[in-house]
Scaffold this motif. Sequence first.
Motif, PDB file in Angstrom:
ATOM      1  N   GLY A 150      -5.119   4.446   2.208  1.00 16.29           N
ATOM      2  CA  GLY A 150      -3.654   4.485   2.237  1.00 16.29           C
ATOM      3  C   GLY A 150      -3.043   3.795   1.018  1.00 16.29           C
ATOM      4  N   ILE A 151      -1.772   4.164   0.758  1.00 10.00           N
ATOM      5  CA  ILE A 151      -1.101   3.702  -0.457  1.00 10.00           C
ATOM      6  C   ILE A 151      -0.887   2.177  -0.439  1.00 10.00           C
ATOM      7  CG2 ILE A 151       1.024   3.865  -1.833  1.00 10.00           C
ATOM      8  CD1 ILE A 151      -0.392   6.433  -2.051  1.00 10.00           C
ATOM      9  N   ALA A 152      -0.358   1.652   0.669  1.00  7.64           N
ATOM     10  CA  ALA A 152       0.010   0.230   0.686  1.00  7.64           C
ATOM     11  C   ALA A 152      -1.235  -0.646   0.481  1.00  7.64           C
ATOM     12  CB  ALA A 152       0.706  -0.130   1.990  1.00  7.64           C
ATOM     13  N   ALA A 153      -2.317  -0.332   1.192  1.00 11.95           N
ATOM     14  CA  ALA A 153      -3.532  -1.145   1.068  1.00 11.95           C
ATOM     15  C   ALA A 153      -4.138  -1.007  -0.336  1.00 11.95           C
ATOM     16  CB  ALA A 153      -4.547  -0.731   2.127  1.00 11.95           C
ATOM     17  N   ALA A 154      -4.038   0.194  -0.907  1.00 15.02           N
ATOM     18  CA  ALA A 154      -4.596   0.399  -2.254  1.00 15.02           C
ATOM     19  C   ALA A 154      -3.779  -0.368  -3.298  1.00 15.02           C
ATOM     20  CB  ALA A 154      -4.644   1.886  -2.589  1.00 15.02           C
ATOM     21  N   ILE A 155      -2.458  -0.403  -3.101  1.00 17.31           N
ATOM     22  CA  ILE A 155      -1.620  -1.174  -4.038  1.00 17.31           C
ATOM     23  C   ILE A 155      -2.029  -2.639  -3.972  1.00 17.31           C
ATOM     24  CG2 ILE A 155       0.731  -2.084  -4.396  1.00 17.31           C
ATOM     25  CD1 ILE A 155       1.780   0.698  -3.720  1.00 17.31           C
ATOM     26  N   ASP A 156      -2.215  -3.133  -2.761  1.00 19.52           N
ATOM     27  CA  ASP A 156      -2.610  -4.535  -2.602  1.00 19.52           C
ATOM     28  C   ASP A 156      -3.934  -4.803  -3.330  1.00 19.52           C
ATOM     29  OD1 ASP A 156      -3.166  -7.137  -1.591  1.00 19.52           O
ATOM     30  OD2 ASP A 156      -4.291  -6.243   0.063  1.00 19.52           O
ATOM     31  N   LEU A 157      -4.918  -3.959  -3.091  1.00 19.37           N
ATOM     32  CA  LEU A 157      -6.251  -4.218  -3.651  1.00 19.37           C
ATOM     33  C   LEU A 157      -6.283  -4.055  -5.176  1.00 19.37           C
ATOM     34  CD1 LEU A 157      -7.958  -4.691  -1.170  1.00 19.37           C
ATOM     35  CD2 LEU A 157      -9.387  -2.785  -1.841  1.00 19.37           C
ATOM     36  N   ILE A 158      -5.732  -2.931  -5.651  1.00 20.29           N
ATOM     37  CA  ILE A 158      -5.814  -2.659  -7.094  1.00 20.29           C
ATOM     38  C   ILE A 158      -4.820  -3.535  -7.856  1.00 20.29           C
ATOM     39  CG2 ILE A 158      -5.584  -0.877  -8.886  1.00 20.29           C
ATOM     40  CD1 ILE A 158      -6.530   1.168  -6.846  1.00 20.29           C
ATOM     41  N   GLY A 159      -3.639  -3.726  -7.269  1.00 21.68           N
ATOM     42  CA  GLY A 159      -2.604  -4.518  -7.953  1.00 21.68           C
ATOM     43  C   GLY A 159      -2.957  -5.986  -8.048  1.00 21.68           C
ATOM     44  N   SER A 160      -3.677  -6.503  -7.058  1.00 24.02           N
ATOM     45  CA  SER A 160      -4.042  -7.926  -7.094  1.00 24.02           C
ATOM     46  C   SER A 160      -5.403  -8.123  -7.747  1.00 24.02           C
ATOM     47  CB  SER A 160      -4.102  -8.503  -5.667  1.00 24.02           C
ATOM     48  OG  SER A 160      -5.209  -7.945  -4.978  1.00 24.02           O
ATOM     49  N   GLY A 161      -6.241  -7.096  -7.691  1.00 26.45           N
ATOM     50  CA  GLY A 161      -7.592  -7.221  -8.231  1.00 26.45           C
ATOM     51  C   GLY A 161      -8.513  -8.015  -7.322  1.00 26.45           C
TER      52      GLY A 161
END
Length: 659
Positions: A150-161
């Motif tokens: 999902g988008i929200a979880a992917a933003i969290d993971l990729i955006g935070s590293g």
Amino acid sequence: MSAMRFSESVTGTILDGVLVVTIDNPPVNAISAHVRQGLVEALDHAAALGMVVGVVITGAGRTFVGGADIKEFGKPPVEPTLPEVIERIESYGKPVVAAANGAALGGGSEIALACHGRVASDKGNFGMPEVKLGIVPGAGGTQRLPRLIGIAAAIDLIGSGRTVKATEAIALGLVDSVESDHLDAALSLVHDLAGEPLRRTGMLEVPVSEPADVDAASKKVLSRARGQTAPAEAVRLVKAAAHVELKQGLADERATFVRLRDSVESAALRHVFFAERLAGKVEKLDNVTPRKIEIVGIVGTGLMGAGIAVAALTSGHRVIGVEQTAEAAKKGRERIAGILDKSVQAGRLAATVRDECLARLAVTADAGELAAADLVIEAVFDDLPVKTELFQRLDGIVRSDAILATNTSYLNPDDIAAATAHPERVVGLHFFSPANIMRLVEVVACKVTAPDVLASVLAFAKKLGKLPVVCGVTEGFIGNRIFSAYRREAEFMVEDGAAPHEIDAALEAYGFPMGIFAVYDMAGLEIAWARRKRQAATRDPKARYVEIADRLCETGRFGRKSGRGWYDYSSGERAADPEVTALIEAVRAAKNIEPRSFTPEEIVERLLKAMADEGAALLAEGIAARSSDIDLVMINGYGFPAHKGGPMFVAETQKDAKP
Ligand code: 3H9
């Protein structure tokens, strides 16, 4: 069957009708050119063998795949590229399953995402730390991860590293199962998938996310970006996955990856990455065996001592805290327990670990207990007679093989060592406050510190999870000496016409979390004032001296604690204060200085130059071993933005850029 070799780092064995491909490229199985070539060879081989029903990809050693080979960045590209390898995996005719034996990071996660199934061992973990290197994933991560989680979880993971452990990866839907025998499970999964339509991640619909969740995840990532480009680009690409075709999303991702990879920001963050791995390495210590450090004595359990105690306890050490009275010892224990409790409340520490830590802690008024310690760290008031007297006393208490460390910030550790019977066992360990949180430790090698003493405290600092930087003896060591030069230059500019808030605004726009005058106010102005008064008699009368800070202290403006300093805090917010402006104007007038204006660029340029010049002096004097160490000190101790690489990196790249 004997192992087949597909390249210097990729081998394969057929087990139960499945080709098990192992990537063995120490130290972290980075995807170097020969790994990519080997993977393609292996896939070709398995495609041609009718008896092989599918492929398992795994890693040798502790890591699955640590990501693209960062050392290849900036070199001419070598075919096949990682996106090509990944496309081959995803479109493969037989099932391919990733068996993540350890960390699957960056390109390693992207390989796993392209597989038709993912199994992790309980040591497996997943992450896309590319933003920490100033780039975005460049082999499909921003397009495939949201299709799985999902988008929200992917933003969290990729955006935070950030990296997630196998258990979280399963909850997110990133892996299919976590098994102690991950290889066996991966083989079974290949057989289960064989003959079935394969689940190709890139073909999946992106699950619908709540817009509020997407917004919240994006805001969190952007609020922590501090002027860095990559996190915002990562958010943009992940969001796009919801409404563009895979092909278009991949093309956009690749173009963004290439642009960012070639940026100064990414070069700076890669510099920091390698600088961190180099820090604390001292060639002459290569063959020196460190002493065992299990029991740590800490004299003084104030804010600093308590922070050091927490760092030592949470890394598995026994700690003996020493105070002057039973009452102070009780307070010290409470302070340490309080920090541990806060960590539990913040979710950083399990309650069971806190209890284990407390069971390994003793705080006492009996200094004699330090006889059991392997290392004693002094964290008492920064005063030479106090410290020398303490070290002389410790001489008579500790074992002959125990190490004595001083946490002084400004005193000369050589003077402290010289007061003891065994100066070769004395070393400086300059922690930064709060010591349980701040990673940086300046490890100060005194004139006669024994090599194995230095090696031991370096190993100890690493065990604490700290970033140790070795330095020689000088007033303020690396960090505070550069900080003084930086502060001096800022004060020169104030005297010449810049307002403190203009200087702070320029620094904050550059990426510092706080400008220098705000930092000054937060730390309190009185300690530096007392030091200046002590130094007054020996100061070069011809050297330029700015009296503004002294004037502020004389009027009781000691910084944030007193409600007023360089700024006024009476409204609860930091605000420029006309009283300070008037005081500055009076100082300028007394020196006949005609104020002039400064642009933000000039302010930053002058401050960076002041830092780099002082850094160059530290290198010339042999106080710092390498310029990258200086950058790490300024980034980890003084808020220098990591994505700018540190003052030395900036100076060196500017020098290189000049024709
Ligand atoms: C990426 O994947 C981009 C893709 O999306 C797209 C591509 C098209 N490359 O940290 P350690 C070296 S970007 C080359 O002390 P640990 C490191 O320099 C990549 N070298 O070990 C050191 O060398 P030396 C995304 C690497 O066990 C040695 O390995 N991935 C790389 O404490 C040991 O390192 C990352 O950002 C690399 N990728 O931790 C992951 N990684 O011995 C970065 C390490 O000469 N790596 N080296 O000093 C890490 O986070 C940690 O190294 C890891 C192991 C957790 C893997």
